[in-house]
Design a protein around this motif. Structure first.
Motif, mmCIF file in Angstrom:
data_model
loop_
_atom_site.group_PDB
_atom_site.id
_atom_site.type_symbol
_atom_site.label_atom_id
_atom_site.label_comp_id
_atom_site.label_asym_id
_atom_site.label_seq_id
_atom_site.Cartn_x
_atom_site.Cartn_y
_atom_site.Cartn_z
ATOM 1 N N HIS A 32 -18.520 -20.519 65.741
ATOM 2 C CA HIS A 32 -17.735 -19.316 65.478
ATOM 3 C C HIS A 32 -17.231 -19.340 64.036
ATOM 4 O O HIS A 32 -16.520 -20.269 63.628
ATOM 5 C CB HIS A 32 -16.553 -19.230 66.439
ATOM 6 C CG HIS A 32 -16.941 -19.357 67.879
ATOM 7 N ND1 HIS A 32 -17.623 -18.389 68.559
ATOM 8 C CD2 HIS A 32 -16.756 -20.388 68.767
ATOM 9 C CE1 HIS A 32 -17.842 -18.786 69.803
ATOM 10 N NE2 HIS A 32 -17.331 -19.993 69.951
ATOM 11 N N PRO A 33 -17.568 -18.343 63.242
ATOM 12 C CA PRO A 33 -17.091 -18.298 61.860
ATOM 13 C C PRO A 33 -15.599 -17.998 61.800
ATOM 14 O O PRO A 33 -14.996 -17.581 62.798
ATOM 15 C CB PRO A 33 -17.908 -17.158 61.239
ATOM 16 C CG PRO A 33 -18.204 -16.256 62.392
ATOM 17 C CD PRO A 33 -18.390 -17.160 63.575
ATOM 18 N N SER A 34 -15.014 -18.194 60.626
ATOM 19 C CA SER A 34 -13.576 -17.959 60.462
ATOM 20 C C SER A 34 -13.193 -16.541 60.865
ATOM 21 O O SER A 34 -12.142 -16.325 61.471
ATOM 22 C CB SER A 34 -13.161 -18.229 59.014
ATOM 23 O OG SER A 34 -11.804 -17.907 58.804
ATOM 24 N N SER A 35 -14.033 -15.573 60.535
ATOM 25 C CA SER A 35 -13.709 -14.172 60.820
ATOM 26 C C SER A 35 -13.634 -13.892 62.315
ATOM 27 O O SER A 35 -13.036 -12.896 62.735
ATOM 28 C CB SER A 35 -14.750 -13.254 60.172
ATOM 29 O OG SER A 35 -16.048 -13.541 60.677
ATOM 30 N N ALA A 36 -14.240 -14.765 63.131
ATOM 31 C CA ALA A 36 -14.234 -14.555 64.577
ATOM 32 C C ALA A 36 -13.196 -15.409 65.283
ATOM 33 O O ALA A 36 -13.100 -15.374 66.513
ATOM 34 C CB ALA A 36 -15.621 -14.860 65.144
ATOM 35 N N LYS A 37 -12.430 -16.172 64.525
ATOM 36 C CA LYS A 37 -11.428 -17.042 65.114
ATOM 37 C C LYS A 37 -10.041 -16.417 65.033
ATOM 38 O O LYS A 37 -9.701 -15.764 64.047
ATOM 39 C CB LYS A 37 -11.400 -18.400 64.398
ATOM 40 C CG LYS A 37 -12.638 -19.256 64.622
ATOM 41 C CD LYS A 37 -12.510 -20.589 63.906
ATOM 42 C CE LYS A 37 -13.698 -21.495 64.192
ATOM 43 N NZ LYS A 37 -13.575 -22.807 63.511
#
Length: 311
Positions: free
Chosen positions: A109-114
């Motif tokens: 999961h990338p930062s934008s999805a966390k």
């Protein structure tokens, strides 16, 4: 490989799980610190000093490079002025303010999805426990990743940002000169000569922009322990926290032109961030709204949290 973006509802659940984990560590706050490894506060062997906390933070970042990093987010008042306190001298002219970022960098999961959690402590330096609590939370997250299912899930799906010492100048003073019981920062704000030596400073907890200057719980008396400063965000420590929060929380969620006039407008499911400010003592949990006896439109989130916290 395609990345699945989690739903907003799941992100909020994940964030609550993270904060509940912090509360659970607060209950288990019994393990002594190895004084031979980290400097502790004189007379309080279970609380690391400002120096010990800083060394611990960098040690964790070096030991868990795939899970943690340290960011310099600003300067304390004395460092911003290259100044010192003549009555209660520091070993240097102020300190950097650091944030630690804890998350699994190799997560799919990338930062934008966390989801993002920002936890701060040390706003009032005479409250010895909160920085130690948040450091033990960080240590628990890092040392139990891949061995504890809940913690592994948290770091795979959440970024945990912790500012251990918001007010490092005054933290040093209250550790070395404990009878001062220092609460505020080191900005004299023309209080020198008018206030006692240990009464100068601005209460950072009253310096944030939301409802700044409200006399119900704050003061415009420079000598008062709740002096709110000359204006909202007037202090470098406060600005460091606010600027960092704006950096990590998505701009599209919750940036309102008139936040005080929008208190009856719900943030809704698009809000995927949680901010926690840890103080002591008390054993209370405050969530919006705190300045009046009124529930916020997002009160369901706070109510769920209270049901989950085991005390």
């Amino acid at each position: 490989m395609a990345t699945t973006v989690p739903s907003r509802h799941r992100l909020r659940r994940d964030l609550l799980r993270c904060v509940v984990s912090l509360a659970a560590i607060a209950i288990a706050f019994t393990v002594d610190v190895d004084a031979a490894q980290y400097d502790t506060i004189d007379g309080y062997d279970c609380f690391r000093s400002l120096e010990g906390m800083t060394k611990s933070m960098f040690y964790l970042a070096e030991s868990y490079p795939d899970l943690s990093s340290v960011v310099d987010i600003g300067d304390s008042y004395l460092k911003s002025k290259n100044d010192n306190n003549d009555d209660y001298p520091l070993p240097q002219n102020g300190y950097d303010i650091y944030a630690m970022v804890i998350t699994a960098s190799d997560s799919p999961h990338p930062s934008s999805a966390k989801g993002k959690t920002l936890i701060i402590s040390g706003v009032h330096p005479r409250e010895y426990a909160p920085p130690e609590l948040t450091m033990r939370f960080a240590e628990s997250l890092l040392s139990n990743y891949q061995s504890d299912a809940d913690i592994t899930y948290i770091l795979d799906h959440t970024e945990v940002h912790i500012i251990f010492q918001v007010n490092p100048d005054s933290r040093y003073i209250t550790e070395k000169y404990p009878k001062t019981f220092w609460r505020k920062n080191q900005n004299p704000d023309n209080g020198r000569g008018n206030c006692k030596a240990d009464e100068i400073g601005v209460d950072l907890n009253r310096n944030f922009g939301f409802r700044w200057g409200d006399q119900d719980g704050a003061s415009d008396d420079r000598c008062d322990s709740t002096y709110h400063g000359r204006g909202p965000g007037s202090e470098p420590e406060t600005r460091a926290v606010v600027d960092y929060a704006k950096e990590i929380f998505p701009e599209e969620q919750g940036r309102r032109d008139d936040p005080e006039g929008s208190m009856n407008v719900a943030f809704g499911e698009d809000n995927t961030g949680i901010f926690v400010d840890v103080h002591a003592p008390g054993g209370y949990i405050f969530y919006p709204w705190g300045h009046k006896d009124r529930q916020s439109p997002d009160d369901d989130v706070g109510s769920i949290f209270l049901l989950l916290v085991p005390f």
